[in-house]
Design an enzyme around this catalytic site. Structure first.
Site, PDB file in Angstrom:
ATOM      1  N   LYS A  30       1.025  -1.011  -0.508  1.00 21.13           N
ATOM      2  CA  LYS A  30      -0.440   0.160   0.236  1.00 21.13           C
ATOM      3  C   LYS A  30       0.491   1.083   0.384  1.00 21.13           C
ATOM      4  CE  LYS A  30      -3.527   1.727   3.047  1.00 21.13           C
ATOM      5  NZ  LYS A  30      -4.662   1.661   3.511  1.00 21.13           N
ATOM      6  N   SER A  75      -9.336  -1.053   6.763  1.00 18.29           N
ATOM      7  CA  SER A  75      -9.053  -0.542   6.018  1.00 18.29           C
ATOM      8  C   SER A  75      -8.335  -1.713   5.538  1.00 18.29           C
ATOM      9  CB  SER A  75      -8.051   0.529   6.060  1.00 18.29           C
ATOM     10  OG  SER A  75      -9.092   1.902   5.989  1.00 18.29           O
ATOM     11  N   SER A 118      -9.331   1.712   3.186  1.00 16.41           N
ATOM     12  CA  SER A 118      -8.693   2.813   2.274  1.00 16.41           C
ATOM     13  C   SER A 118      -7.844   1.924   1.374  1.00 16.41           C
ATOM     14  CB  SER A 118      -8.418   3.844   3.218  1.00 16.41           C
ATOM     15  OG  SER A 118      -7.322   3.356   3.524  1.00 16.41           O
TER      16      SER A 118
END
Ligand code: GLN
Length: 481
Positions: free
Chosen positions: A79, A178, A154
């Protein structure tokens, strides 16, 4: 089966036996990204040359008889909130669009030691603020199961990349859900470890008392492999746990006979989506079939959205407003030009560099911390946080794991909740309380909706009981198969 569709544990056995090479794995991932990522947009950046060079090095070392790390040659996506020395780390924001990280996150360093191959950086809501991956400066990621729907957020890029077979493994970060919510929306496994189990050094901070890095994988065994590589004490993170790291792989050999599985009535309100409620209840029954026993528990504070969501968002926004003060146009990233004094430069840099949701949260967080409001909001939220933690402690006196939905719905349509922040925040009703309590939880794919969308189920365990959590998740995964 194509190489990019397999799991890390299958591939690493084949690679160690010399049946396949790291180069083949990396090429398969790069080809797949080239074929589908134009549509899915799971990646913000990819590094084919670096990944191929690393793969060749691993293949040469293997040929020379060297002992390789446990993730040797396995493509892994990070990420874009994790720092990799010398590489772009954007956090999904314009303000960090050209930022080059000067150091490696601890997890990055440890995964390098495990011989994993970094394939690229995945898309995310800006500064990890969001539940749909639509708040990215680099455009939304689409759900591989239905391009009209969000992948969750997210860590939507990481979940979509694993679901679309663009990478074998990925890391996300989970502040209020997330990792788990996008895993549920995309039909993959997402694990949030206990707060402090995985070092946050080099993870760009959103809300420091809640943030935790976690694996996004195709199955539970891969989550075990990845957690094993990243868990452990790190003196560079002052909140890092010193508890010894167990052998999580041993958990996969266990079973759930006699395990007490708790269901909280508060998690199943009458208005809950019937397919979501049904999936969690079927999962509980599947564990009973495997030898577990069901117990009813109460979560009078932690089980109520009005307490959890308000507490979570006050604390998360308050911490975010402090953490994001560092983006001032001087120290990091974007800097607005043409200002005549420092105040004006700050104003323009932050107004132009941050997106709408981030600015909303900085303002609300600063408000909750300001004199006159601190007691009414921030202190009150901290008090409720204690009650939430106590709720879980009481529940775990009566059961070994809890089972609940991951999110109140399946993946929703792009744009559907973008203009209604409160609606978007309510996606986190089952996940945010877990971060407030600091406990570990995992999302396991379990069912499909009538519209063929994945539905995950969440398992929760007491602090540092990841082995128990993973053992239960493994049993659930076998039941779902
Ligand atoms: N949706 C939550 C938020 O926007 C959780 C995000 C996260 O876990 N990073 O704060």
């Amino acid at each position: 089966m194509a190489l990019n569709q397999a799991t890390a544990h299958e591939l690493s056995t084949r690679l160690q036996q010399g049946e396949i090479t790291a180069r083949q794995l990396v090429e398969a991932a790069i080809d797949r990204i080239g074929a589908v990522d134009g549509q899915i947009n799971a990646f913000i950046s990819i590094d084919p040359e670096g990944a191929l060079a690393h793969a060749d090095d691993i293949d040469q070392r293997r040929a020379a008889g060297a002992v390789l790390g446990p993730l040797a040659g396995i493509p892994l996506a990070l990420k874009d909130v994790l720092c990799v020395r010398g590489g772009h780390t954007t956090c999904g924001s314009k303000i960090l669009e050209h930022f080059i990280a000067p150091y490696d996150a601890t997890v990055v360093e440890w995964l390098r030691d495990a011989d994993a191959v970094f394939i690229g950086k995945t898309n995310m809501d800006e500064f990890a603020m969001g539940s749909s991956c639509e708040n990215s400066y680099f455009g939304p990621t689409l759900n591989p199961h239905d391009p009209e729907r969000v992948p969750g957020g997210s860590s939507g890029g990481s979940a979509a990349a694993v679901a679309a077979d663009e990478t074998i493994l990925a890391l996300g970060s989970d502040t209020g859900g997330s990792v788990r919510q996008p895993a549920s929306y995309c039909g993959v496994v997402g694990l949030k470890p206990t707060y402090g189990r995985v070092s946050r050094y080099g993870l760009i901070a959103y809300a420091s008392s809640l943030d935790q890095i976690g694996p996004v994988t195709k199955d539970v065994e891969d989550a075990v492999l990845l957690l094993q590589a990243i868990a452990g004490h790190d003196p560079r993170d002052s909140t890092s746990s010193t508890a010894p790291v167990p052998d999580y792989r041993a958990a996969l050999k266990g079973n759930v006979r006699g395990l007490r599985v708790g269901l909280a009535r508060e998690h199943f309100p009458a208005a809950l989506d019937a397919e979501v409620a049904g999936a969690a209840q079927d999962a509980a029954n599947a564990l009973v079939d495997a030898g577990a026993e069901l117990v009813d528990v109460e979560l009078p504070v932690a089980g109520h959205p009005e307490y959890c969501i308000s507490t979570y968002y006050i604390i998360a926004m308050a911490e975010a407003s402090a953490n994001l003060a560092r983006y001032d146009g001087v120290k990091y990233g974007y800097s607005a030009e043409g200002s005549t004094d420092l105040q004006e430069m700050y104003l323009h840099t932050r107004s132009e560099g941050f997106g709408t949701e981030v600015k909303r949260r900085i303002m609300l967080g600063a408000y909750a911390l300001s004199a006159g409001y601190y007691d009414a909001y921030y202190r009150k939220a901290q008090q409720v946080r204690t009650l939430i933690r106590e709720d879980f402690a009481r529940a775990f006196a009566a059961c070994d794991v809890l089972i609940s939905p991951v999110a109140p719905t399946v993946a929703f349509r792009l744009g559907e909740q973008l203009d209604d922040p409160l609606q978007m925040y309510l996606n986190d009703i089952y996940t945010a309380s877990v971060n407030l309590a600091g406990i570990p939880a995992i999302s396991v794919p379990f069912a499909q909706s009538h519209g063929d969308l994945p539905i995950g189920v969440q398992l929760l365990a007491p602090p540092l009981k990841e082995a128990r959590l993973l053992r239960t998740a493994h049993a659930l995964e076998r039941a779902a198969a």
